[in-house]
Design a protein around this motif. Structure first.
Motif, PDB file in Angstrom:
ATOM      1  N   THR A  81       0.598  -6.564   3.218  1.00 28.29           N
ATOM      2  CA  THR A  81       1.946  -7.127   3.125  1.00 28.29           C
ATOM      3  C   THR A  81       2.873  -6.464   4.142  1.00 28.29           C
ATOM      4  O   THR A  81       3.643  -7.142   4.841  1.00 28.29           O
ATOM      5  CB  THR A  81       2.511  -6.941   1.707  1.00 28.29           C
ATOM      6  OG1 THR A  81       1.663  -7.596   0.764  1.00 28.29           O
ATOM      7  CG2 THR A  81       3.912  -7.530   1.597  1.00 28.29           C
ATOM      8  N   LEU A  82       2.801  -5.148   4.247  1.00 29.36           N
ATOM      9  CA  LEU A  82       3.661  -4.435   5.196  1.00 29.36           C
ATOM     10  C   LEU A  82       3.267  -4.738   6.639  1.00 29.36           C
ATOM     11  O   LEU A  82       4.132  -4.791   7.527  1.00 29.36           O
ATOM     12  CB  LEU A  82       3.605  -2.934   4.926  1.00 29.36           C
ATOM     13  CG  LEU A  82       4.114  -2.482   3.552  1.00 29.36           C
ATOM     14  CD1 LEU A  82       4.142  -0.964   3.464  1.00 29.36           C
ATOM     15  CD2 LEU A  82       5.491  -3.060   3.257  1.00 29.36           C
TER      16      LEU A  82
ATOM     17  N   THR B 294      -5.809  -2.419  -4.393  1.00 29.02           N
ATOM     18  CA  THR B 294      -4.360  -2.519  -4.579  1.00 29.02           C
ATOM     19  C   THR B 294      -3.622  -1.924  -3.388  1.00 29.02           C
ATOM     20  O   THR B 294      -2.681  -2.529  -2.851  1.00 29.02           O
ATOM     21  CB  THR B 294      -3.944  -1.794  -5.868  1.00 29.02           C
ATOM     22  OG1 THR B 294      -4.552  -2.443  -6.988  1.00 29.02           O
ATOM     23  CG2 THR B 294      -2.436  -1.805  -6.039  1.00 29.02           C
ATOM     24  N   ALA B 295      -4.036  -0.739  -2.964  1.00 26.39           N
ATOM     25  CA  ALA B 295      -3.369  -0.091  -1.831  1.00 26.39           C
ATOM     26  C   ALA B 295      -3.486  -0.941  -0.566  1.00 26.39           C
ATOM     27  O   ALA B 295      -2.502  -1.117   0.175  1.00 26.39           O
ATOM     28  CB  ALA B 295      -3.966   1.295  -1.600  1.00 26.39           C
ATOM     29  N   GLU B 296      -4.663  -1.475  -0.314  1.00 26.93           N
ATOM     30  CA  GLU B 296      -4.854  -2.266   0.902  1.00 26.93           C
ATOM     31  C   GLU B 296      -4.079  -3.577   0.851  1.00 26.93           C
ATOM     32  O   GLU B 296      -3.635  -4.082   1.888  1.00 26.93           O
ATOM     33  CB  GLU B 296      -6.344  -2.501   1.130  1.00 26.93           C
ATOM     34  CG  GLU B 296      -7.075  -1.217   1.522  1.00 26.93           C
ATOM     35  CD  GLU B 296      -8.540  -1.431   1.828  1.00 26.93           C
ATOM     36  OE1 GLU B 296      -9.097  -2.473   1.411  1.00 26.93           O
ATOM     37  OE2 GLU B 296      -9.142  -0.552   2.483  1.00 26.93           O
TER      38      GLU B 296
ATOM     39  N   ALA C 291      -2.518   5.251  -1.456  1.00 26.09           N
ATOM     40  CA  ALA C 291      -3.778   5.648  -0.829  1.00 26.09           C
ATOM     41  C   ALA C 291      -4.264   6.982  -1.388  1.00 26.09           C
ATOM     42  O   ALA C 291      -5.469   7.186  -1.589  1.00 26.09           O
ATOM     43  CB  ALA C 291      -3.606   5.728   0.684  1.00 26.09           C
ATOM     44  N   SER C 292      -3.328   7.901  -1.645  1.00 24.62           N
ATOM     45  CA  SER C 292      -3.711   9.176  -2.263  1.00 24.62           C
ATOM     46  C   SER C 292      -4.330   8.943  -3.632  1.00 24.62           C
ATOM     47  O   SER C 292      -5.379   9.518  -3.971  1.00 24.62           O
ATOM     48  CB  SER C 292      -2.490  10.095  -2.400  1.00 24.62           C
ATOM     49  OG  SER C 292      -2.115  10.647  -1.162  1.00 24.62           O
ATOM     50  N   GLN C 293      -3.685   8.111  -4.437  1.00 23.30           N
ATOM     51  CA  GLN C 293      -4.200   7.836  -5.780  1.00 23.30           C
ATOM     52  C   GLN C 293      -5.576   7.176  -5.721  1.00 23.30           C
ATOM     53  O   GLN C 293      -6.486   7.535  -6.480  1.00 23.30           O
ATOM     54  CB  GLN C 293      -3.206   6.955  -6.536  1.00 23.30           C
ATOM     55  CG  GLN C 293      -1.905   7.670  -6.874  1.00 23.30           C
ATOM     56  CD  GLN C 293      -0.814   6.716  -7.324  1.00 23.30           C
ATOM     57  OE1 GLN C 293      -0.719   5.579  -6.844  1.00 23.30           O
ATOM     58  NE2 GLN C 293       0.023   7.161  -8.250  1.00 23.30           N
ATOM     59  N   ALA C 294      -5.722   6.218  -4.809  1.00 24.72           N
ATOM     60  CA  ALA C 294      -7.019   5.552  -4.664  1.00 24.72           C
ATOM     61  C   ALA C 294      -8.083   6.536  -4.193  1.00 24.72           C
ATOM     62  O   ALA C 294      -9.233   6.504  -4.659  1.00 24.72           O
ATOM     63  CB  ALA C 294      -6.896   4.388  -3.684  1.00 24.72           C
TER      64      ALA C 294
END
Length: 430
Positions: A320-321, A313-315, A258-261
């Protein structure tokens, strides 16, 4: 619903799962966005200046705390928002677009909340849920530096005659602890050598937290040293590390994703405004106006697409989690085991992808602006510095190897790992 009723429901549900109203399945996202986006905007207003001055975001984190950000995942019946991990990921991405350092500072808290949610199926965690709703924040204190070998821990919790424990040790990279009411401490229990997690109150003389993190990126995360000297810990605040939620590594990595996004999105947002404002052009450029130059616009378009891909990608990892969390709460052991592997694999894949995307965006913005973009007044370098630093915490080269080893050889995925000096075994250099 009264606390007595909640506890009665918990005792009846231990064998089959968590009562439906005590599971965080999702919140009213529009309400959450309306609540937090104005705060994110205020955080963004001071981000560049705080980065330049290495000034900790105490006011900003306190505003998030008072607005209930630390209780986003707490079930609604306990007073939280009941947000899903997917929704949390989206909000963390937006927060990171404003200032990724604030997300990083809250990473340990959110992981501790997630562990309490996991434990709630078998052990009532309502006291912690109420603490989170009241605004309590939890920091992180796991890593030890210096003469510590891989797999070892020097910090100890020692039982006293009155039943309490005393914690003593020295930790580094204690992200967020300087803002927190509690510390999520990794230690060894002196009486039996078992690795444990101790929730240590920071409101006591035995805890000293120093702001000595000197990284060139993520400057204001408060990731410095924590020193514990006979800090008191109640016995009910100690849990065995082996019982920690099994997707902790993937969840910690999700915060980085999330930080990278968010870094990518924040860089694109600033790029768009600067391209619109620029009036100087090059004699050998492709247009008489900078904001109409097709090559410049192409760079903006690519950067935007990369930021979009990073958030997507983050979402995906967050979803999945969330499915893993739901399977656990509902007592579906088969799906739980399936999603444990899927969560770790998706998080590793996401790390490989988002590391490249965030760094590319943070570099590409300079291609679309020229040398004037290097001005310290603009502070655009912070996007690259933050992306480079957050991408270095868990080396991507090892995660990519893990993916390949799992696919080709079926080697089990690592759900927890450690760092330290080399082990002195089989002739290896200590």
């Amino acid at each position: 619903m009264s606390l007595d009723t909640i506890q009665q429901d918990r005792s009846q549900a231990s064998a089959t799962g968590v009562p439906a109203d005590q599971i965080s399945t999702g919140a009213d996202l529009e309400e959450l966005e309306a609540r937090f986006r104005p705060i994110f905007a205020r955080i963004h207003e001071t981000a560049r200046e705080r980065d330049r001055e290495r000034r900790l975001p105490r006011t900003e984190i306190d505003e998030l705390r008072r607005a209930g950000f630390g209780a986003l995942r707490v079930p609604k019946v306990f007073g939280g928002a009941g947000a899903s991990i997917t929704q949390l990921t989206g909000l963390l991405t937006e927060l990171s677009a404003a200032d990724p350092n604030v997300n990083q500072a809250l990473r340990g808290h959110l992981a501790f909340v997630e562990d309490r949610l996991w434990q709630h199926r078998d052990t009532d965690q309502s006291r912690w849920f109420h603490r989170f709703v009241a605004g309590d924040l939890v920091g992180n204190a796991w890593t030890e530096v210096g003469d510590v070998r891989v797999g070892e821990v020097q910090t100890r919790v020692t039982r006293q005659s009155d039943g309490d424990y005393l914690a003593s040790g020295r930790k580094y990279y204690t992200t967020g602890s300087i803002f927190a009411d509690w510390i999520d401490l990794y230690a060894q229990r002196a009486e039996d050598g078992v690795p444990v997690i101790a929730a240590v109150s920071t409101h006591q003389d035995g805890v000293v937290i120093e702001n000595d993190w000197n990284g060139f990126g993520q400057r204001t995360t408060g990731s410095g040293t924590t020193i514990l000297q006979d800090a008191r810990v109640a016995p009910e605040e100690i849990t065995v590390f082996a019982e920690r939620f099994p997707y902790q590594t993937a969840f910690y990595q999700l915060s980085h994703l999330a930080s990278q996004a968010g870094i990518a999105r924040g860089a694109v947002d600033e790029l768009v405004e600067l391209v619109r404002q620029r009036v100087r052009v090059y004699s050998h450029g492709s247009s008489a106006r900078w904001h109409e130059d097709p090559l410049v616009l192409q760079q903006v378009g690519i950067a935007d697409a990369e930021a979009f891909a990073a958030r997507t990608t983050a979402e995906r990892v967050g979803e999945t989690l969330q499915q893993l969390y739901l399977a656990h709460c509902r007592g579906d052991g088969a799906r739980e085991r399936e999603f444990v592997d899927a969560g770790e694999l998706d998080a590793s894949r996401g790390q490989s992808v988002n590391t490249k995307l965030s760094l590319d965006v943070a570099t590409r913005i300079f291609n679309a602006l020229g040398a004037s973009a290097a001005s310290e007044d603009l502070g655009l370098d912070r996007h690259w510095r933050n992306a480079r630093t957050v991408s270095s915490h868990n080396p991507v080269i090892f995660k990519e190897r893990v993916i390949g080893d799992w696919l080709v050889n079926g080697t089990p995925l690592p759900y927890a790992w450690a760092i330290g000096r080399e082990r002195d075994e089989q002739g290896a250099r200590a």
